[in-house]
Motif scaffolding. Structure first.
Motif, PDB file in Angstrom:
ATOM      1  N   ASP A  26       0.904  -1.194  -0.016  1.00  0.00           N
ATOM      2  CA  ASP A  26       0.085  -0.156  -0.103  1.00  0.00           C
ATOM      3  C   ASP A  26       0.932   1.108  -0.130  1.00  0.00           C
ATOM      4  O   ASP A  26       1.747   1.441   0.647  1.00  0.00           O
ATOM      5  N   TYR A  27       0.506   2.250  -0.853  1.00  0.00           N
ATOM      6  CA  TYR A  27       1.385   3.431  -0.726  1.00  0.00           C
ATOM      7  C   TYR A  27       0.373   4.610  -1.055  1.00  0.00           C
ATOM      8  O   TYR A  27      -0.619   4.556  -1.495  1.00  0.00           O
ATOM      9  N   ALA A  28       1.139   5.699  -0.738  1.00  0.00           N
ATOM     10  CA  ALA A  28       0.574   7.153  -1.144  1.00  0.00           C
ATOM     11  C   ALA A  28       1.367   7.784  -1.794  1.00  0.00           C
ATOM     12  O   ALA A  28       2.685   7.804  -1.864  1.00  0.00           O
ATOM     13  N   PHE A  30       2.272  11.766  -3.652  1.00  0.00           N
ATOM     14  CA  PHE A  30       2.387  13.276  -3.757  1.00  0.00           C
ATOM     15  C   PHE A  30       3.180  13.880  -4.658  1.00  0.00           C
ATOM     16  O   PHE A  30       4.222  13.321  -4.848  1.00  0.00           O
ATOM     17  N   VAL A  42       6.563   9.176  -3.301  1.00  0.00           N
ATOM     18  CA  VAL A  42       5.730   7.823  -2.833  1.00  0.00           C
ATOM     19  C   VAL A  42       6.248   7.358  -1.407  1.00  0.00           C
ATOM     20  O   VAL A  42       7.600   7.425  -1.294  1.00  0.00           O
ATOM     21  N   PHE A  44       5.617   4.351   1.674  1.00  0.00           N
ATOM     22  CA  PHE A  44       4.706   2.928   1.642  1.00  0.00           C
ATOM     23  C   PHE A  44       5.426   2.433   2.975  1.00  0.00           C
ATOM     24  O   PHE A  44       6.549   2.689   3.178  1.00  0.00           O
TER      25      PHE A  44
END
Length: 446
Positions: A26-28, A30, A42, A44
């Motif tokens: 799972d990552y976010a 920006f 990124v 995670f």
């Protein structure tokens, strides 16, 4: 758990995200609004054992070495998805990148390293002369020897020759400096009233312990090296483990220096041999453990060269340990032989005295003067017997020679028996009125 933040170079965003999707992470993401060169960041979460494989694949996806990759250790992670992530990346060891960083941090600046090492040596030397185990252990808390030992091994495994050379140099120069410091300190103390004139440092138990090294000392060093490498790999207890490594190195170095200061080459050589053996054992055990844990250089092309260098270094270390272990083996064997003779001689004399059953005569004590060096030099054991005899009883004139003959026949070796008699009156309460001691001994055989 680790939180990884990666700045994505321009043109690689899609490949980077596809890589993370492939690992099920799972990552976010920006958008990057800073200076040019990167189009997004990124971040995670991933278990420690998952950092290395994920970063390896991200490098193949285009995350270059000149990009920024930050690995943070998290305090707490609250998520029901955590268990699935841990199952995906089993294992406990940290990544190659974290190992490198920790090894670099453990080897401090030269000025800091030598300052702490010399202070540790001063404290350890004081503890040796005071026969204080607590003081010696306190000195080990200050000693910074774990860092160079670990960094030399890590540099070898990860093909960083600069780190390897620095780790080896700090260990060798540092321990030589420790020996010199202890020698200078010992010489200066002899010029003061702090040390009694004619002090024989070989009689101090803490020093004697390090002038008669045996194979148990080798186990200490091997265990310390493994513990040091394991603590770095698992990220726990490195400071306390560093104490164990320092115990295997600094007190023997200080003992060697004191041997130089007091003009005792045997003490100096024994301490120096113990230092070298322990140093080699610590390094070889750390090398084997890091390699066995699967750490490899980042450049796959360097793998064969690292493997060849590692094997040759381990062979050299093991060969050197084997040669020096001849000394350890000799000390172990001679110590066992002399202590066995002492115990058997006491038991034999006690048995003979009980069988004689002489009324009013007491066997006060039996001591044996027989050191490992006596066995190596072929010197005869000296058995000292103290006997309590009533005032009105005649002392057997040939008792020492009779016991000498009996022990010689029993153990098939020449001995010297020295018998001391305490003249006393014996009451029912076994109260002794001690008088001057008379001694008798046989004339040693030519």
């Amino acid at each position: 758990m680790r939180l990884v933040q990666v700045l994505i170079p321009r043109g690689t965003r899609s490949a980077v995200l596809d890589t993370l999707d492939g690992h099920g992470v799972d990552y976010a993401v920006f958008d990057e609004v800073g200076r040019g060169g990167f189009e997004a960041m990124v971040q995670f979460p991933v278990p420690p054992s998952g950092v290395e494989p994920v970063l390896d694949d991200l490098i193949e996806a285009g995350v270059r070495e000149d990009a920024y990759t930050i690995v943070l250790s998290t305090e707490t992670v609250v998520s029901q998805r955590l268990s699935a992530l841990v199952e995906r990346f089993p294992g406990l060891r940290i990544s190659r990148e974290e190992l490198y960083t920790r090894a670099a941090e453990l080897a401090p600046a030269n000025s800091t390293f030598f300052a702490f090492l010399l202070l540790s040596t001063v404290i350890a030397t004081t503890g040796l002369l005071l026969d204080s185990a607590a003081t010696i252990i306190g000195a080990m808390v200050v000693a910074p020897l774990m860092g160079p030992a670990v960094s030399a091994s890590v540099g070898t495994i990860l093909d960083d020759r600069r780190m390897t050379r620095r780790g080896i140099r700090l260990q060798v120069v540092g321990l030589v400096g420790a020996i010199v410091t202890a020698a200078v300190m010992g010489w200066l103390l002899q010029q003061t009233v702090l040390i009694p004139p004619g002090l024989d440092i070989r009689s101090i138990p803490q020093i004697a312990e390090r002038t008669s090294p045996n194979f148990l000392s080798l186990f200490l060093a091997l265990g310390s090296g493994i513990a040091g490498a394991l603590s770095i790999m698992r990220g726990s207890g490195s400071t306390l483990v560093g104490v164990a490594i320092a115990v295997a190195l600094v007190p023997p170095a200080a003992t060697s220096g004191l041997g130089i200061a007091f003009g005792l080459p045997g003490v100096a050589i024994a301490g120096a041999v113990l230092v070298v053996v322990n140093l080699l054992a610590i390094n070889v055990s750390a090398l084997v453990l890091f390699w066995g844990a699967g750490f490899k250089p980042l450049d796959a092309g360097a793998l064969e060269g690292v493997r060849a260098s590692l094997v040759s270094r381990i062979v050299v270390f093991v060969a050197a340990i084997a040669v020096l272990s001849i000394v350890l083996g000799a000390v172990t064997w001679t110590t066992f032989q002399t202590q066995s003779f002492e115990e058997e001689a006491r038991s034999e004399l006690q048995q003979q005295f009980e069988e004689a059953d002489i009324e009013g005569v007491e066997l006060v004590s039996v001591t044996v003067d027989y050191e490992p060096i006596d066995l190596l030099l072929g010197s005869e054991p000296r058995v000292n017997v103290l006997v309590g005899v009533p005032r009105d009883r005649e002392v057997p004139p040939d008792l020492a020679q009779r016991w000498d003959d009996q022990l010689t026949a029993e153990f098939d070796r020449d001995v010297i028996v020295r018998v001391g008699f305490i003249e006393a009156q014996v009451s029912d309460g076994k109260t002794w009125e001690r008088q001057p001691v008379r001694l008798t001994a046989p004339t040693p055989s030519p």
